[in-house]
Design a protein around this motif. Structure first.
Motif, PDB file in Angstrom:
ATOM      1  N   TRP A  14       0.766  -1.366   0.513  1.00  0.00           N
ATOM      2  CA  TRP A  14      -0.185  -0.442   0.213  1.00  0.00           C
ATOM      3  C   TRP A  14       0.631   1.225   0.150  1.00  0.00           C
ATOM      4  O   TRP A  14       2.183   0.871   0.350  1.00  0.00           O
ATOM      5  CB  TRP A  14      -0.843  -0.315   0.833  1.00  0.00           C
ATOM      6  N   LEU A  15       0.534   2.361  -1.261  1.00  0.00           N
ATOM      7  CA  LEU A  15       1.210   3.041  -0.758  1.00  0.00           C
ATOM      8  C   LEU A  15       0.339   4.746  -0.095  1.00  0.00           C
ATOM      9  O   LEU A  15      -1.133   4.661   0.017  1.00  0.00           O
ATOM     10  CB  LEU A  15       1.422   3.751  -2.250  1.00  0.00           C
ATOM     11  N   ASP A  16       0.153   5.873   0.861  1.00  0.00           N
ATOM     12  CA  ASP A  16      -0.492   6.757   1.698  1.00  0.00           C
ATOM     13  C   ASP A  16      -1.383   6.922   0.782  1.00  0.00           C
ATOM     14  O   ASP A  16      -0.977   7.900  -0.692  1.00  0.00           O
ATOM     15  CB  ASP A  16       0.241   7.187   2.691  1.00  0.00           C
ATOM     16  N   GLY A  17      -2.214   7.580   0.893  1.00  0.00           N
ATOM     17  CA  GLY A  17      -3.372   8.184  -0.327  1.00  0.00           C
ATOM     18  C   GLY A  17      -3.908   7.475  -1.221  1.00  0.00           C
ATOM     19  O   GLY A  17      -4.548   8.037  -2.146  1.00  0.00           O
ATOM     20  N   GLU A  18      -3.865   6.365  -1.208  1.00  0.00           N
ATOM     21  CA  GLU A  18      -3.957   5.500  -3.082  1.00  0.00           C
ATOM     22  C   GLU A  18      -5.284   5.078  -3.025  1.00  0.00           C
ATOM     23  O   GLU A  18      -5.766   4.225  -4.153  1.00  0.00           O
ATOM     24  CB  GLU A  18      -2.866   4.375  -3.276  1.00  0.00           C
ATOM     25  N   ASP A  35       5.989  13.793  -4.707  1.00  0.00           N
ATOM     26  CA  ASP A  35       4.749  13.772  -3.277  1.00  0.00           C
ATOM     27  C   ASP A  35       4.121  14.763  -4.064  1.00  0.00           C
ATOM     28  O   ASP A  35       4.735  16.504  -3.309  1.00  0.00           O
ATOM     29  CB  ASP A  35       4.438  13.172  -2.234  1.00  0.00           C
ATOM     30  N   ASP A  36       3.310  15.535  -5.183  1.00  0.00           N
ATOM     31  CA  ASP A  36       3.049  17.214  -5.412  1.00  0.00           C
ATOM     32  C   ASP A  36       1.627  17.576  -5.029  1.00  0.00           C
ATOM     33  O   ASP A  36       0.990  18.047  -5.365  1.00  0.00           O
ATOM     34  CB  ASP A  36       3.495  17.473  -5.918  1.00  0.00           C
ATOM     35  N   ARG A  37       1.079  16.534  -4.245  1.00  0.00           N
ATOM     36  CA  ARG A  37      -0.829  16.615  -4.339  1.00  0.00           C
ATOM     37  C   ARG A  37      -1.024  17.459  -3.886  1.00  0.00           C
ATOM     38  O   ARG A  37      -2.414  18.111  -4.201  1.00  0.00           O
ATOM     39  CB  ARG A  37      -0.630  14.828  -3.191  1.00  0.00           C
ATOM     40  N   ASP A  38      -0.314  18.639  -3.003  1.00  0.00           N
ATOM     41  CA  ASP A  38      -1.208  19.678  -2.321  1.00  0.00           C
ATOM     42  C   ASP A  38      -1.076  20.750  -3.465  1.00  0.00           C
ATOM     43  O   ASP A  38      -1.085  21.641  -2.916  1.00  0.00           O
ATOM     44  CB  ASP A  38      -0.446  20.037  -1.303  1.00  0.00           C
ATOM     45  N   ASN A  55      -7.286  19.030  -9.161  1.00  0.00           N
ATOM     46  CA  ASN A  55      -7.494  17.630 -10.149  1.00  0.00           C
ATOM     47  C   ASN A  55      -5.976  16.767  -9.205  1.00  0.00           C
ATOM     48  O   ASN A  55      -4.990  17.323 -10.567  1.00  0.00           O
ATOM     49  CB  ASN A  55      -7.970  18.029 -10.936  1.00  0.00           C
ATOM     50  N   LEU A  56      -6.541  15.784  -8.534  1.00  0.00           N
ATOM     51  CA  LEU A  56      -4.867  15.370  -8.587  1.00  0.00           C
ATOM     52  C   LEU A  56      -4.885  14.690  -9.793  1.00  0.00           C
ATOM     53  O   LEU A  56      -3.785  14.150  -9.504  1.00  0.00           O
ATOM     54  CB  LEU A  56      -5.746  13.639  -7.403  1.00  0.00           C
ATOM     55  N   ARG A  57      -5.500  14.349 -10.418  1.00  0.00           N
ATOM     56  CA  ARG A  57      -4.687  13.350 -11.617  1.00  0.00           C
ATOM     57  C   ARG A  57      -3.870  13.615 -12.733  1.00  0.00           C
ATOM     58  O   ARG A  57      -3.386  13.874 -13.854  1.00  0.00           O
ATOM     59  CB  ARG A  57      -5.857  13.647 -12.918  1.00  0.00           C
ATOM     60  N   ASN A  58      -3.584  15.644 -12.305  1.00  0.00           N
ATOM     61  CA  ASN A  58      -2.665  16.401 -13.122  1.00  0.00           C
ATOM     62  C   ASN A  58      -1.274  16.219 -12.497  1.00  0.00           C
ATOM     63  O   ASN A  58      -0.449  16.680 -12.165  1.00  0.00           O
ATOM     64  CB  ASN A  58      -3.524  17.987 -12.890  1.00  0.00           C
ATOM     65  N   SER A  59      -1.197  15.745 -11.000  1.00  0.00           N
ATOM     66  CA  SER A  59      -0.766  15.664 -10.561  1.00  0.00           C
ATOM     67  C   SER A  59       0.612  14.541 -11.117  1.00  0.00           C
ATOM     68  O   SER A  59       0.494  13.843 -11.306  1.00  0.00           O
ATOM     69  CB  SER A  59      -0.179  15.614  -8.819  1.00  0.00           C
ATOM     70  N   ARG A  60       2.113  15.304 -10.262  1.00  0.00           N
ATOM     71  CA  ARG A  60       3.277  13.976 -11.139  1.00  0.00           C
ATOM     72  C   ARG A  60       2.948  12.483 -10.182  1.00  0.00           C
ATOM     73  O   ARG A  60       3.232  11.773 -10.564  1.00  0.00           O
ATOM     74  CB  ARG A  60       4.256  14.246 -10.414  1.00  0.00           C
ATOM     75  N   TRP A  61       2.590  12.860  -8.797  1.00  0.00           N
ATOM     76  CA  TRP A  61       2.095  11.475  -8.275  1.00  0.00           C
ATOM     77  C   TRP A  61       1.676  10.618  -8.607  1.00  0.00           C
ATOM     78  O   TRP A  61       1.185  10.090  -8.884  1.00  0.00           O
ATOM     79  CB  TRP A  61       1.729  12.026  -6.293  1.00  0.00           C
ATOM     80  N   PHE A 105      -1.043   5.680 -10.559  1.00  0.00           N
ATOM     81  CA  PHE A 105      -2.381   4.911 -10.729  1.00  0.00           C
ATOM     82  C   PHE A 105      -1.654   3.650 -12.121  1.00  0.00           C
ATOM     83  O   PHE A 105      -2.617   2.431 -12.227  1.00  0.00           O
ATOM     84  CB  PHE A 105      -2.440   6.144 -11.602  1.00  0.00           C
ATOM     85  N   LEU A 106      -0.982   3.555 -12.157  1.00  0.00           N
ATOM     86  CA  LEU A 106      -0.125   2.366 -13.004  1.00  0.00           C
ATOM     87  C   LEU A 106       0.363   1.280 -11.756  1.00  0.00           C
ATOM     88  O   LEU A 106       0.454   0.615 -12.748  1.00  0.00           O
ATOM     89  CB  LEU A 106       1.795   3.466 -13.388  1.00  0.00           C
ATOM     90  N   ARG A 107      -0.088   1.884 -10.596  1.00  0.00           N
ATOM     91  CA  ARG A 107       0.456   0.478 -10.085  1.00  0.00           C
ATOM     92  C   ARG A 107      -1.120  -0.628  -9.778  1.00  0.00           C
ATOM     93  O   ARG A 107      -1.110  -1.978  -9.806  1.00  0.00           O
ATOM     94  CB  ARG A 107       0.020   0.706  -8.469  1.00  0.00           C
TER      95      ARG A 107
END
Length: 360
Positions: free
Chosen positions: A28-32, A168-171, A175-181, A186-188
């Protein structure tokens, strides 16, 4: 000189892993959690395979996966193979090439115990398809009478929680989908492991089904499209920009399909089935429109088949696995035509291979 696919083989490691059990192999990854649910609902994959145990330790590496597929392909005695072409997205060693290590491993398993010409191909989903095209040309030019093409992927090795280190650039994004994170995480839930192999010969198998290669077509649209999917050698971080993918994949695919058919004076309606490498069922309706627009009767388009839902998205290996599964699950008649269609979102490279069944 004609070229025929005379045998196919594939390997999906371990037992099938259902959606609820992905974390047992990747962690697991945090927040996924929310990303996981959204992506799985969109991609339509219900089970896949990992060359990882529940301690995130590999059960195979990518070379072993390739060997397993070759052993499945060459289950009977065959003549001397003088050319080996292989492709993958990720291998533990950037050099020597994938085919070189694979050649050595195959010798250890008593599969290929002779010197031969090799060709290693890197890239994303079309890397192994490009290797296949090279092997086909080796046969059709008369330089080789027998060749082996292999595609293998071990995506879990760079996607497991103990390895992946997403930025981790979620902040920074509403729109989370635009983040490098997101572009890495999502590829996982998109990619999994497997391998496939084809034996190519200059004569059909007199004792079974062969697929004659009618033509191949390959085009890159990197001159007009931005970089979309990449694997960074330094960090081993795999990422894909989904906004670029959405803008360019289908328009480029449509242009490529038109180009391939026109270049070879062919029509889509002459095919019994299309086998497309499809990364996600998210693109299913758009793919169907492309097929319909190239069919004589858009209301009754040429059918297509995929094992994405039950084999997972195995990247460069997927077209090898898909054709092997299709031939095992369907009765193929003499003269039926099959079109292999492989898009790649790295920077939008495409490969297409036209086949005709020969059963005499």
């Amino acid at each position: 000189m004609n070229c025929y696919i005379t045998r196919t083989g594939s390997h999906l490691p371990g037992p099938a892993v259902e959606n609820d059990d992905i974390h047992r192999h990747l962690g697991w990854l945090d927040g996924e959690a929310k990303v996981r649910d959204t992506v799985l609902a969109m991609n339509g994959i219900v089970r896949r395979h990992y060359a990882q145990d529940e301690q995130q330790q590999p059960t195979h590496d990518v070379y072993d996966l390739g060997v397993q597929a070759v052993q499945d392909c060459l289950c009977e005695e065959t003549g001397a193979i003088t050319y080996l072409a292989a492709g993958t997205t990720y291998s533990p060693l950037a050099a020597p090439g994938f085919a070189s290590i694979l050649h050595h491993r195959l010798r250890e398993r008593s599969c290929l115990d002779a010197p031969m010409e090799i060709s290693s191909h890197a890239g994303i989903c079309s890397s192994a398809a490009a290797a296949l095209v090279g092997a086909i040309r080796g046969i059709t030019t008369g330089q080789h009478s027998s060749a082996l093409a292999v595609g293998a992927e071990h995506a879990s090795e760079v996607l497991k929680a103990s390895q992946i280190q997403p930025v981790d650039d979620r902040d920074q994004y509403t729109n989370l989908r635009n983040s490098r994170w997101f572009m890495s995480v999502f590829l996982r839930f998109m990619l999994s492991d497997g391998a496939g192999a084809f034996l190519l010969e200059n004569c059909p198998d007199p004792n079974g089904l062969s697929l004659q290669v009618n033509w191949t077509h390959s085009l890159s649209f990197a001159h007009e499209t931005p970089l979309c999917m990449k694997l960074d050698n330094r960090t081993e971080l795999l990422s894909q920009d989904v906004s670029i993918l959405s803008r360019h994949l289908i328009p480029s695919a449509a242009k490529f399909l038109t180009s391939g058919l026109e270049s070879h004076s062919d029509t889509l309606d002459s095919y019994t089935i299309i086998l497309p490498h499809m990364s996600s069922f998210f693109f299913r309706r758009k793919l169907e429109r492309v097929i319909a627009n190239h069919s004589r009767d858009p209301q009754h388009p040429v059918p297509y088949w995929t094992d994405l839902a039950t084999s997972g998205n195995t990247g460069a290996a997927s077209i090898f696995i898909m054709l092997d599964h299709y031939l095992r699950e369907h009765e193929i008649r003499n003269g039926e035509r099959i079109l292999l269609f492989i898009p790649e979102s790295g920077q939008f490279n495409f490969v297409m291979i036209s086949l005709t069944a020969v059963t005499e």
